[in-house]
Design a protein around this motif. Sequence first.
Motif, short mmCIF file in Angstrom:
data_model
loop_
_atom_site.label_atom_id
_atom_site.label_comp_id
_atom_site.label_asym_id
_atom_site.label_seq_id
_atom_site.Cartn_x
_atom_site.Cartn_y
_atom_site.Cartn_z
N TYR A 46 0.84 -1.04 -0.03
CA TYR A 46 -0.01 -0.08 0.01
C TYR A 46 0.79 1.29 0.04
CZ TYR A 46 -3.52 -3.47 1.84
OH TYR A 46 -4.30 -4.44 1.95
N ARG A 47 1.96 1.28 0.90
CA ARG A 47 2.83 2.47 1.02
C ARG A 47 3.50 2.54 -0.49
NH1 ARG A 47 0.21 4.86 4.93
NH2 ARG A 47 0.65 4.12 7.07
N ASP A 48 4.01 1.64 -1.04
CA ASP A 48 4.66 1.76 -2.10
C ASP A 48 3.75 2.44 -3.47
OD1 ASP A 48 7.03 0.87 -1.08
OD2 ASP A 48 7.00 -1.14 -1.81
N VAL A 49 2.63 1.81 -3.37
CA VAL A 49 1.72 2.34 -4.51
C VAL A 49 1.24 3.64 -4.22
CG1 VAL A 49 -0.69 1.94 -5.31
CG2 VAL A 49 0.53 -0.24 -4.85
N TRP A 50 0.95 4.16 -2.98
CA TRP A 50 0.59 5.41 -2.72
C TRP A 50 1.81 6.36 -2.88
CZ3 TRP A 50 -2.29 3.52 2.24
CH2 TRP A 50 -3.55 2.86 2.05
N ASP A 51 3.12 5.97 -2.66
CA ASP A 51 4.06 6.73 -2.86
C ASP A 51 4.33 6.85 -4.21
OD1 ASP A 51 5.08 7.62 -0.36
OD2 ASP A 51 6.11 5.73 -0.19
N GLY A 52 3.73 6.31 -5.22
CA GLY A 52 3.67 6.47 -6.66
C GLY A 52 4.97 5.71 -7.18
N ASN A 53 5.43 4.81 -6.71
CA ASN A 53 6.30 3.84 -7.36
C ASN A 53 6.10 2.98 -8.10
OD1 ASN A 53 8.20 4.63 -5.27
ND2 ASN A 53 7.66 3.18 -4.01
N PRO A 54 6.84 2.60 -9.24
CA PRO A 54 6.30 1.90 -10.30
C PRO A 54 5.81 0.40 -9.86
CG PRO A 54 8.41 2.85 -10.84
CD PRO A 54 8.12 2.85 -9.35
N VAL A 55 4.79 0.16 -10.65
CA VAL A 55 4.12 -1.32 -10.38
C VAL A 55 4.10 -2.12 -11.39
CG1 VAL A 55 2.42 -0.34 -8.67
CG2 VAL A 55 1.93 -0.58 -11.30
N GLY A 56 4.29 -3.75 -11.10
CA GLY A 56 4.50 -4.58 -11.99
C GLY A 56 5.95 -4.56 -12.66
N ASN A 57 6.02 -4.95 -13.86
CA ASN A 57 7.27 -4.77 -14.48
C ASN A 57 7.52 -3.65 -15.43
OD1 ASN A 57 8.10 -7.43 -13.69
ND2 ASN A 57 6.80 -8.52 -15.27
N GLY A 58 6.74 -2.81 -15.41
CA GLY A 58 6.95 -1.50 -16.24
C GLY A 58 7.31 -0.16 -15.53
N PRO A 59 7.24 0.85 -16.16
CA PRO A 59 7.85 1.93 -15.54
C PRO A 59 6.91 2.92 -14.84
CG PRO A 59 7.45 2.55 -17.74
CD PRO A 59 7.15 1.02 -17.55
N ASN A 60 5.45 2.54 -15.04
CA ASN A 60 4.21 3.28 -14.57
C ASN A 60 3.90 3.35 -13.10
OD1 ASN A 60 3.99 5.00 -16.93
ND2 ASN A 60 2.81 3.11 -17.85
N PRO A 61 3.66 4.17 -12.30
CA PRO A 61 2.82 3.92 -10.96
C PRO A 61 1.37 3.71 -11.13
CG PRO A 61 3.07 6.08 -11.52
CD PRO A 61 3.80 5.65 -12.54
N ALA A 62 0.69 3.09 -10.24
CA ALA A 62 -0.48 2.90 -10.45
C ALA A 62 -1.57 4.09 -10.08
CB ALA A 62 -1.00 1.80 -9.61
N VAL A 63 -0.86 5.17 -9.44
CA VAL A 63 -2.01 5.93 -8.89
C VAL A 63 -1.39 7.52 -9.40
CG1 VAL A 63 -2.43 4.88 -6.95
CG2 VAL A 63 -0.68 6.33 -6.86
N PRO A 64 -2.21 8.39 -9.53
CA PRO A 64 -1.84 9.91 -10.08
C PRO A 64 -0.95 10.45 -9.12
CG PRO A 64 -4.33 9.77 -10.14
CD PRO A 64 -3.61 8.49 -9.32
N SER A 65 0.11 11.32 -9.48
CA SER A 65 0.81 12.15 -8.72
C SER A 65 0.22 12.96 -7.63
CB SER A 65 1.74 12.79 -9.45
OG SER A 65 1.05 14.08 -10.32
N GLY A 66 0.56 13.17 -6.50
CA GLY A 66 -0.21 13.88 -5.50
C GLY A 66 -0.99 12.86 -4.58
N THR A 67 -1.11 11.58 -4.99
CA THR A 67 -1.87 10.53 -4.10
C THR A 67 -1.18 10.79 -2.88
OG1 THR A 67 -2.33 9.39 -5.81
CG2 THR A 67 -2.21 8.30 -3.77
N ARG A 68 -2.01 10.75 -1.67
CA ARG A 68 -1.49 10.57 -0.25
C ARG A 68 -1.36 9.30 0.28
NH1 ARG A 68 -5.78 11.98 4.46
NH2 ARG A 68 -7.40 10.79 3.63
N GLN A 69 -0.86 9.23 1.58
CA GLN A 69 -0.67 7.91 2.33
C GLN A 69 -2.08 7.99 3.09
OE1 GLN A 69 1.39 5.23 2.48
NE2 GLN A 69 2.69 6.40 0.92
N VAL A 70 -3.15 7.11 2.54
CA VAL A 70 -4.24 7.01 3.31
C VAL A 70 -4.09 6.50 4.71
CG1 VAL A 70 -6.41 5.89 3.25
CG2 VAL A 70 -5.34 6.78 1.06
N PRO A 71 -4.68 7.41 5.61
CA PRO A 71 -4.81 7.03 7.11
C PRO A 71 -5.33 5.55 7.36
CG PRO A 71 -6.07 8.78 6.95
CD PRO A 71 -5.39 8.73 5.49
N LEU A 72 -4.63 4.82 8.36
CA LEU A 72 -5.27 3.60 8.50
C LEU A 72 -5.64 3.52 10.14
CD1 LEU A 72 -2.04 1.47 7.03
CD2 LEU A 72 -4.43 2.29 6.03
#
Length: 282
Positions: free
Chosen positions: A127-153
């Motif tokens: 979750y943290r990696d995705v919300w930080d905008g790190n690339p997902v899968g084997n490609g260069p793209n993140p899964a979420v738009p820039s500016g995505t925050r760390q959702v409180p838990l």
Amino acid sequence: MRIGIGLPNQVRNLTPSIIPRWAARAEEAGFSTLATTGRYAYPGVSDTVALAAAAGATTTIGLLSAVLLAPAWPSALLAKEIAGIDGISGGRLTLGIGVGSREDEFTVPGLGLAGRGTRLESDLETYRDVWDGNPVGNGPNPAVPSGTRQVPLLFGGYSAPTLDRMVRWGEGYLGGSLPPAMTAPSFDAAKRAWQQADRQGSPKLVVLAYFALGDTETGQANIHDFYRLAPATIVGNVLLCSTTTMIEQVIADYTDLGIDEIIFVPATDDLDEVTRLADIVG
């Protein structure tokens, strides 16, 4: 004490189109938060769909999953879903997480009931990696738009690992819909764990309580149906408020315990329940 209200997303065979109308009326009535109840193997509407509908129908009220069974989901997919809902809402979502206990909730191949606690540890990292905008899968793209925050838990549950995750990852603890005398030890344990971990301030403490102020007989039947496979200690003690006096007493009891917010969860999908509750707590 803040007063929130649940969405009727897990009332058996609810009319799904009631959810955005319920959300809009709850915001108009001044409730602090809209919350979902999470199950897969039940004829309701999933947390993510209900929260997305509520996000689109409102502008200011908080949103909470109470609780979502996170280990039943592929972690990267859930992280993207949650980020999208939070973004649509303008940053109003808190993700309440539980590990679950019913085998029929775990339907994704490879994500069974066994090992769910261990998986959640890895999921939280994802979750943290995705919300930080790190690339997902084997490609260069993140899964979420820039500016995505760390959702409180927030974390719900009754085990030591739950409290350990809370102090390492979370903002606080979410208590179940049981009488105050039964939930008080869990809140005390959450506060102790927070202090022992040297976290600053205090954990956010949120509790659930069911209510049925109109058709109380149907509400009671719905609660019994929803929890009929739960442990006997749960089935026989679910807190259902059916009168003004009960609502006021629960609020007073949890105020005395230092709880930050109580979410009254509907036991029916009667839209007028929003107004009935607001007339008592407003």
